[in-house]
Design a protein around this motif. Structure first.
Motif, short mmCIF file in Angstrom:
data_model
loop_
_atom_site.label_atom_id
_atom_site.label_comp_id
_atom_site.label_asym_id
_atom_site.label_seq_id
_atom_site.Cartn_x
_atom_site.Cartn_y
_atom_site.Cartn_z
N ASN A 94 7.08 7.03 -22.81
CA ASN A 94 7.69 5.85 -22.20
C ASN A 94 8.06 6.09 -20.74
OD1 ASN A 94 7.47 4.38 -24.53
ND2 ASN A 94 9.44 5.07 -25.30
N ILE A 95 8.39 7.30 -20.38
CA ILE A 95 8.73 7.60 -18.99
C ILE A 95 7.51 7.37 -18.10
CG2 ILE A 95 9.37 9.45 -17.40
CD1 ILE A 95 11.07 10.61 -19.68
N THR A 96 6.36 7.86 -18.53
CA THR A 96 5.13 7.69 -17.76
C THR A 96 4.76 6.21 -17.66
OG1 THR A 96 4.36 9.83 -18.52
CG2 THR A 96 2.71 8.37 -17.61
N GLN A 97 4.88 5.49 -18.75
CA GLN A 97 4.53 4.08 -18.73
C GLN A 97 5.45 3.29 -17.80
OE1 GLN A 97 4.72 3.03 -22.86
NE2 GLN A 97 2.68 3.81 -23.30
N GLU A 98 6.70 3.64 -17.76
CA GLU A 98 7.63 2.94 -16.89
C GLU A 98 7.29 3.17 -15.43
OE1 GLU A 98 12.40 2.85 -15.86
OE2 GLU A 98 11.70 3.78 -17.70
N VAL A 99 6.92 4.39 -15.08
CA VAL A 99 6.55 4.70 -13.70
C VAL A 99 5.29 3.93 -13.32
CG1 VAL A 99 5.73 6.54 -12.17
CG2 VAL A 99 7.67 6.94 -13.68
N ILE A 100 4.30 3.89 -14.20
CA ILE A 100 3.07 3.15 -13.91
C ILE A 100 3.37 1.67 -13.75
CG2 ILE A 100 0.86 2.46 -14.91
CD1 ILE A 100 0.69 5.26 -16.13
N TYR A 101 4.23 1.12 -14.58
CA TYR A 101 4.59 -0.29 -14.50
C TYR A 101 5.26 -0.60 -13.16
CZ TYR A 101 6.93 -4.69 -15.39
OH TYR A 101 7.37 -5.97 -15.30
N ARG A 102 6.16 0.27 -12.74
CA ARG A 102 6.83 0.05 -11.46
C ARG A 102 5.85 0.11 -10.31
NH1 ARG A 102 12.39 3.56 -11.97
NH2 ARG A 102 13.33 2.32 -13.61
N LEU A 103 4.91 1.04 -10.35
CA LEU A 103 3.90 1.14 -9.29
C LEU A 103 3.02 -0.10 -9.28
CD1 LEU A 103 2.83 4.88 -9.53
CD2 LEU A 103 4.16 3.81 -7.73
N ALA A 104 2.65 -0.60 -10.46
CA ALA A 104 1.82 -1.79 -10.54
C ALA A 104 2.57 -3.00 -9.98
CB ALA A 104 1.39 -2.04 -11.99
N GLU A 105 3.85 -3.12 -10.29
CA GLU A 105 4.65 -4.23 -9.78
C GLU A 105 4.77 -4.16 -8.26
OE1 GLU A 105 9.13 -6.15 -10.30
OE2 GLU A 105 8.55 -4.39 -11.47
N ASP A 106 4.99 -2.95 -7.74
CA ASP A 106 5.09 -2.77 -6.30
C ASP A 106 3.77 -3.09 -5.61
OD1 ASP A 106 6.44 -2.01 -3.90
OD2 ASP A 106 5.37 -0.09 -3.97
N ALA A 107 2.66 -2.70 -6.22
CA ALA A 107 1.35 -3.00 -5.64
C ALA A 107 1.11 -4.51 -5.64
CB ALA A 107 0.25 -2.29 -6.42
N GLY A 108 1.51 -5.18 -6.70
CA GLY A 108 1.36 -6.64 -6.75
C GLY A 108 2.18 -7.32 -5.67
N ASN A 109 3.38 -6.85 -5.43
CA ASN A 109 4.22 -7.42 -4.37
C ASN A 109 3.60 -7.18 -3.00
OD1 ASN A 109 6.05 -8.25 -6.26
ND2 ASN A 109 7.40 -6.49 -6.01
N THR A 110 3.01 -6.01 -2.79
CA THR A 110 2.37 -5.70 -1.51
C THR A 110 1.17 -6.62 -1.29
OG1 THR A 110 3.06 -3.39 -1.70
CG2 THR A 110 1.29 -3.87 -0.15
N ILE A 111 0.39 -6.86 -2.32
CA ILE A 111 -0.77 -7.76 -2.19
C ILE A 111 -0.30 -9.17 -1.89
CG2 ILE A 111 -2.66 -8.83 -3.49
CD1 ILE A 111 -2.98 -6.10 -4.91
N ASP A 112 0.76 -9.63 -2.56
CA ASP A 112 1.29 -10.97 -2.30
C ASP A 112 1.82 -11.10 -0.88
OD1 ASP A 112 0.65 -11.72 -4.87
OD2 ASP A 112 2.70 -11.42 -5.65
N ASP A 113 2.47 -10.07 -0.39
CA ASP A 113 3.03 -10.10 0.95
C ASP A 113 1.96 -10.03 2.04
OD1 ASP A 113 5.52 -10.27 -0.18
OD2 ASP A 113 6.00 -8.13 0.11
N ASN A 114 0.84 -9.39 1.75
CA ASN A 114 -0.23 -9.19 2.74
C ASN A 114 -1.55 -9.75 2.21
OD1 ASN A 114 1.43 -7.57 4.56
ND2 ASN A 114 1.37 -6.03 2.93
N ALA A 115 -1.55 -11.00 1.80
CA ALA A 115 -2.74 -11.60 1.20
C ALA A 115 -3.93 -11.62 2.16
CB ALA A 115 -2.41 -13.01 0.72
N GLU A 116 -3.66 -11.72 3.46
CA GLU A 116 -4.76 -11.79 4.41
C GLU A 116 -5.55 -10.49 4.52
OE1 GLU A 116 -1.15 -10.29 6.49
OE2 GLU A 116 -1.50 -12.05 5.24
N ILE A 117 -4.95 -9.38 4.16
CA ILE A 117 -5.67 -8.10 4.22
C ILE A 117 -6.67 -7.99 3.08
CG2 ILE A 117 -5.38 -5.60 4.01
CD1 ILE A 117 -2.66 -5.88 5.30
N PHE A 118 -6.35 -8.56 1.93
CA PHE A 118 -7.20 -8.45 0.76
C PHE A 118 -8.06 -9.68 0.65
CE2 PHE A 118 -3.40 -5.90 0.00
CZ PHE A 118 -3.96 -4.68 -0.29
#
Length: 63
Positions: free
Chosen positions: A39-63
Motif C-alpha cells: 500500500n505504501i508503494t501504491q500511495e506514492v504512485i497515486y500521488r505522482l499520477a495526481e501531480d502529473a495530471g495537475n501539471t498537464i492541466d496547468d500546462n495544456a498548451e505544452i501537450f
C-alpha cells in the motif's frame, strides 16, 4: 569495594566459560520471508499520477 566487584566478575566469567562450547547455531530449514506493505508503494504512485495530471492541466498548451 572495587576489588570485590572485580573478583566477582572474574569468578562469574570463569563459571560461564565452560558453557561457551555448548552453544550451537544452525541455519533455518526454510527461507526467511519478508513481507512488505504494498500500500505504501501504491500511495506514492497515486500521488505522482495526481501531480502529473495537475501539471498537464496547468500546462495544456505544452501537450
Amino acid at each position: 569495594m572495587i576489588g570485590a566487584r572485580r573478583a566477582r566478575a572474574v569468578m562469574a566469567m570463569a563459571a560461564v566459560a565452560p558453557l561457551a562450547g555448548c552453544i550451537t547455531l544452525e541455519a533455518p530449514d526454510e527461507p526467511i520471508v519478508i513481507e512488505l506493505n504494498i500500500n505504501i508503494t501504491q500511495e506514492v504512485i497515486y500521488r505522482l499520477a495526481e501531480d502529473a495530471g495537475n501539471t498537464i492541466d496547468d500546462n495544456a498548451e505544452i501537450f
